[in-house]
Design a protein around this motif. Sequence first.
Motif, PDB file in Angstrom:
ATOM      1  N   ILE A 196      46.118  26.930  39.184  1.00  0.00           N
ATOM      2  CA  ILE A 196      45.009  27.476  39.983  1.00  0.00           C
ATOM      3  C   ILE A 196      45.149  29.018  40.005  1.00  0.00           C
ATOM      4  CG2 ILE A 196      43.916  27.527  42.270  1.00  0.00           C
ATOM      5  CD1 ILE A 196      43.820  24.725  41.352  1.00  0.00           C
ATOM      6  N   ALA A 197      44.064  29.653  39.703  1.00  0.00           N
ATOM      7  CA  ALA A 197      44.065  31.127  39.794  1.00  0.00           C
ATOM      8  C   ALA A 197      43.662  31.505  41.216  1.00  0.00           C
ATOM      9  CB  ALA A 197      43.078  31.698  38.781  1.00  0.00           C
ATOM     10  N   ILE A 198      44.472  32.340  41.863  1.00  0.00           N
ATOM     11  CA  ILE A 198      44.181  32.668  43.269  1.00  0.00           C
ATOM     12  C   ILE A 198      43.937  34.167  43.425  1.00  0.00           C
ATOM     13  CG2 ILE A 198      45.430  30.725  44.272  1.00  0.00           C
ATOM     14  CD1 ILE A 198      47.819  32.545  44.696  1.00  0.00           C
ATOM     15  N   SER A 199      43.140  34.432  44.409  1.00  0.00           N
ATOM     16  CA  SER A 199      42.948  35.850  44.755  1.00  0.00           C
ATOM     17  C   SER A 199      42.822  35.958  46.271  1.00  0.00           C
ATOM     18  CB  SER A 199      41.698  36.406  44.066  1.00  0.00           C
ATOM     19  OG  SER A 199      40.550  35.704  44.466  1.00  0.00           O
ATOM     20  N   ALA A 247      35.943  32.833  31.869  1.00  0.00           N
ATOM     21  CA  ALA A 247      36.376  32.441  30.512  1.00  0.00           C
ATOM     22  C   ALA A 247      37.655  31.595  30.595  1.00  0.00           C
ATOM     23  CB  ALA A 247      36.598  33.695  29.663  1.00  0.00           C
ATOM     24  N   ALA A 248      38.581  31.974  31.458  1.00  0.00           N
ATOM     25  CA  ALA A 248      39.840  31.217  31.616  1.00  0.00           C
ATOM     26  C   ALA A 248      39.550  29.791  32.097  1.00  0.00           C
ATOM     27  CB  ALA A 248      40.758  31.940  32.593  1.00  0.00           C
ATOM     28  N   LEU A 249      38.567  29.684  32.987  1.00  0.00           N
ATOM     29  CA  LEU A 249      38.194  28.353  33.517  1.00  0.00           C
ATOM     30  C   LEU A 249      37.566  27.497  32.409  1.00  0.00           C
ATOM     31  CD1 LEU A 249      38.192  26.816  36.207  1.00  0.00           C
ATOM     32  CD2 LEU A 249      35.869  27.632  36.589  1.00  0.00           C
ATOM     33  N   ARG A 250      36.707  28.165  31.597  1.00  0.00           N
ATOM     34  CA  ARG A 250      36.050  27.435  30.500  1.00  0.00           C
ATOM     35  C   ARG A 250      37.065  26.942  29.469  1.00  0.00           C
ATOM     36  NH1 ARG A 250      32.077  31.285  30.575  1.00  0.00           N
ATOM     37  NH2 ARG A 250      33.037  32.403  28.837  1.00  0.00           N
ATOM     38  N   ARG A 251      38.032  27.808  29.152  1.00  0.00           N
ATOM     39  CA  ARG A 251      39.040  27.442  28.137  1.00  0.00           C
ATOM     40  C   ARG A 251      40.029  26.400  28.657  1.00  0.00           C
ATOM     41  NH1 ARG A 251      39.269  33.063  27.407  1.00  0.00           N
ATOM     42  NH2 ARG A 251      41.213  33.125  28.576  1.00  0.00           N
ATOM     43  N   GLY A 252      40.088  26.212  29.963  1.00  0.00           N
ATOM     44  CA  GLY A 252      41.029  25.252  30.542  1.00  0.00           C
ATOM     45  C   GLY A 252      42.385  25.882  30.820  1.00  0.00           C
ATOM     46  N   ASP A 253      42.468  27.228  30.705  1.00  0.00           N
ATOM     47  CA  ASP A 253      43.749  27.885  31.028  1.00  0.00           C
ATOM     48  C   ASP A 253      44.082  27.674  32.504  1.00  0.00           C
ATOM     49  OD1 ASP A 253      43.695  28.740  28.469  1.00  0.00           O
ATOM     50  OD2 ASP A 253      43.009  30.796  28.900  1.00  0.00           O
ATOM     51  N   VAL A 254      43.064  27.663  33.308  1.00  0.00           N
ATOM     52  CA  VAL A 254      43.238  27.348  34.731  1.00  0.00           C
ATOM     53  C   VAL A 254      42.258  26.229  35.084  1.00  0.00           C
ATOM     54  CG1 VAL A 254      43.998  29.673  35.390  1.00  0.00           C
ATOM     55  CG2 VAL A 254      41.552  29.086  35.474  1.00  0.00           C
ATOM     56  N   ARG A 302      37.393  33.529  51.953  1.00  0.00           N
ATOM     57  CA  ARG A 302      36.376  34.406  52.528  1.00  0.00           C
ATOM     58  C   ARG A 302      36.952  35.132  53.753  1.00  0.00           C
ATOM     59  NH1 ARG A 302      31.659  30.107  53.331  1.00  0.00           N
ATOM     60  NH2 ARG A 302      31.767  29.081  51.315  1.00  0.00           N
ATOM     61  N   PRO A 303      36.262  36.143  54.202  1.00  0.00           N
ATOM     62  CA  PRO A 303      36.767  36.875  55.387  1.00  0.00           C
ATOM     63  C   PRO A 303      36.859  35.994  56.625  1.00  0.00           C
ATOM     64  CG  PRO A 303      35.088  38.152  54.242  1.00  0.00           C
ATOM     65  CD  PRO A 303      35.129  36.837  53.567  1.00  0.00           C
ATOM     66  N   ASP A 304      35.998  34.999  56.723  1.00  0.00           N
ATOM     67  CA  ASP A 304      36.072  34.131  57.919  1.00  0.00           C
ATOM     68  C   ASP A 304      37.194  33.100  57.828  1.00  0.00           C
ATOM     69  OD1 ASP A 304      35.164  32.405  56.032  1.00  0.00           O
ATOM     70  OD2 ASP A 304      33.347  31.771  57.120  1.00  0.00           O
ATOM     71  N   GLY A 305      37.983  33.141  56.753  1.00  0.00           N
ATOM     72  CA  GLY A 305      39.136  32.235  56.638  1.00  0.00           C
ATOM     73  C   GLY A 305      38.884  30.996  55.799  1.00  0.00           C
ATOM     74  N   ARG A 306      37.616  30.719  55.456  1.00  0.00           N
ATOM     75  CA  ARG A 306      37.332  29.523  54.637  1.00  0.00           C
ATOM     76  C   ARG A 306      37.762  29.765  53.199  1.00  0.00           C
ATOM     77  NH1 ARG A 306      33.609  25.957  56.914  1.00  0.00           N
ATOM     78  NH2 ARG A 306      32.991  25.230  54.852  1.00  0.00           N
ATOM     79  N   PHE A 307      38.116  28.641  52.523  1.00  0.00           N
ATOM     80  CA  PHE A 307      38.560  28.744  51.127  1.00  0.00           C
ATOM     81  C   PHE A 307      37.416  28.340  50.205  1.00  0.00           C
ATOM     82  CE2 PHE A 307      42.489  28.088  53.476  1.00  0.00           C
ATOM     83  CZ  PHE A 307      43.326  29.041  52.911  1.00  0.00           C
ATOM     84  N   ASP A 308      37.356  28.988  49.039  1.00  0.00           N
ATOM     85  CA  ASP A 308      36.385  28.621  47.991  1.00  0.00           C
ATOM     86  C   ASP A 308      37.162  28.188  46.753  1.00  0.00           C
ATOM     87  OD1 ASP A 308      33.923  28.963  49.156  1.00  0.00           O
ATOM     88  OD2 ASP A 308      33.915  31.140  48.745  1.00  0.00           O
ATOM     89  N   LEU A 309      36.782  27.051  46.203  1.00  0.00           N
ATOM     90  CA  LEU A 309      37.429  26.596  44.959  1.00  0.00           C
ATOM     91  C   LEU A 309      36.335  26.395  43.911  1.00  0.00           C
ATOM     92  CD1 LEU A 309      40.019  25.582  43.489  1.00  0.00           C
ATOM     93  CD2 LEU A 309      39.385  23.277  44.223  1.00  0.00           C
ATOM     94  N   ILE A 310      36.429  27.159  42.824  1.00  0.00           N
ATOM     95  CA  ILE A 310      35.455  27.001  41.739  1.00  0.00           C
ATOM     96  C   ILE A 310      36.146  26.225  40.623  1.00  0.00           C
ATOM     97  CG2 ILE A 310      33.989  28.213  40.065  1.00  0.00           C
ATOM     98  CD1 ILE A 310      34.029  30.581  42.067  1.00  0.00           C
ATOM     99  N   VAL A 311      35.499  25.140  40.197  1.00  0.00           N
ATOM    100  CA  VAL A 311      36.128  24.257  39.191  1.00  0.00           C
ATOM    101  C   VAL A 311      35.139  23.955  38.069  1.00  0.00           C
ATOM    102  CG1 VAL A 311      37.738  23.146  40.777  1.00  0.00           C
ATOM    103  CG2 VAL A 311      35.434  22.229  40.524  1.00  0.00           C
TER     104      VAL A 311
END
Lengths: 314, 394
Positions: B54-57, B83-90, B97-106
């Motif tokens: 998982i790539a995190i920021s 591009a990394a997500l498309r290639r399957g590297d991650v 988000r600033p309000d504390g919620r997490f976003d996961l793009i898959v």
Amino acid sequence: MDAASVRAHGVSKRFSGHVAAERLSFEVRRGEVFALLGPNGAGKTTTVRMLIGIIRPDEGHIDVPGEGPARGRLHPDRTGYLPEDRGLYQEIPILRSLVYFGRLRGLDRRESTRRACEWLERMGLLDRRHDRLDALSKGNQQRVQFIAAVLHRPALAILDEPFSGLDPVSQEFFLDVVRDLKASGTTVLLSSHQMDLVERIADRVLLLNHGREILSGSVGELRAGLDPRLRLRVTLEQAADAAVLRADADVADIAGDGPEFRLTLRTGVQAPQFLARLVTRVPLTAIGTDAPRLHDVFIRAVRDDEARIAGRLS
Amino acid sequence: MSDTRDVCIVAQWEFGRFFKWKDQLISLALFLLVSGVWAGAALVAGSRGSTVTIAISGIDVQPPAGGRFRFVPAAPDDATRAAALRRGDVQGLLSRRPDGRFDLIVAKEPRYRSELAALLGDVVRRERLEATGVTPEALQRILEPPALDVRFADPARERIGRAEKIAAGVCVGIMLMAVFTSLSYLLIGITGEKQLRVTESVISAISPQAWIDGKVLGITAYSLVSAANVALGLSLVGLAAQLASGFAWPSAALRPAVALVLLLYTMLGLLLWNAFFAAVAATVNDMYTSSRSSLTFLPLLPVVLSVAVIRDPDGLVARFLALFPLTSAPALPMRMVLSDPGLLEIGCSLAFLAGAVWLMRRMAGRIFELGILLYGKEPTLAEMVRWATERRDR
């Protein structure tokens, strides 16, 4: 050695009140062909099954000389049995089935195989020994069934309706086989209602009706017992000459409507003298004796028995 | 000719009638195929690894030791991340988000969703605790799970794990398969012989008792061979599982005493049921139309009852089932796998079962003698009981 192969002493069997066999006593002598005759439902198969030991008599017993009275059952290794309800394993190669039945009758595997092949060769089926039974015609299946019954060279072969379902050629074949069995010393007990075949091979017969014995003896005795008078079958050149025959004092009865007639001569009339006189009086194209057939004996005896029963009931 | 010889000839015949090398080899080949496919798939999956990257920021998260997550810093720009997500590297791009919620793009459905949610839950709890001013050492102690050591009062119970329960179930399954294999061949064989009118030819040559004994022995032998083949196949599957995913063999399955008892009980259980069904088949003209076909479900009953043994291997019910002849064939081996029945219990159970086999064989022989020659009519239950109990000379 006892002259009898098997004896029945007053055996009776009832099924749900129906009498299938009633106080039957008879013996089958060693080396003879003995026939149980009777119409359908006369009790032939029940009698055979009691002899084999498949069912037990309600009364009486079966005596098997040499086996002792306690066992009361024919020894399987010395008895062959062709049941009326025929059947072998349809999906199994015929040689394998025959070897199995030979082994059940006391042979070892090798001997059973050897004898099965001998019989198959005689029946013209050796090259089909690895075929399944259901690949054979009905007639050939009957041949295989017959082999299973006699493969172990039994001292006594019991054949229940051996000729039923056979074509005339196969019937002749099986007549020869039965004669050969007898010639080789096997005692044969067969049940049948095909009188013309039975009278050609049977030494003695027992006629059953409604489970009871109504006649027994040798074929000759039974024929003679029906009517001792001489019978002739003549074919006239011209049917009109029948009047000459009807007027003849030696002729007791004449049947037929020409040109073939059946004559029954009066008691004491000798055939040679009668025929010598006959040929001088009417032109003939054929002459032959017309001995009473077992069929006639059978029909007469069964009808008499039915009449007796009807008389008793009325 | 002695009855023993007749029994042996019939047993050989019945075994040979149904046993076909080709069928056995096909069955084994299917197991081999299943094992091979399973092991292969597991190995391929293993070589690719089941690690989820998982790539995190903007998140401070540490993957737990031994877990399958690997967190890498996300690329600074959107195009490179996509591009990394498309290639399957991650497998996912995780941000907060600033309000504390997490976003996961898959790129595809995340099967690890619940595990990731639990991990992020720990992150959030840790943050909240840290906000209260708790020292890192105190925080470590708070989050440390309590130690729980479980010890059994009866050491024999210690080995009843999931693998043992599965092994017990497999034993019963194989036994049941053998019973139903026998049952079907007996019913097909005997009703077929009646329909083909083979019976008189055989009965005129040997005694009905020798015939039924031979049949029961031959078909029992056939079922045992088939069951052994299945057991061998399942062992291959087990080996494949061991190779692919470290499957641990249940300790009971490796004990020779268990294998011996299992074999003995399978054999006696089969003999008992086969004698019973040979007698039933002799009274039936056509299994497809006979009401007696419902009896074929009877062997399921002991197995259903034996579930009690898995639940409580040392309970009163389990002990009774292990002694009662109609249920002991599945119940006692299960007790051996799951517990330790004493020698006395095993001896008594075996004696009862062997006695029941002998009794069933005698009664079945009497029913068979009369039933096998009966065409067109099925005897009533009362008639069958009378046949089974009356004394005959033959």
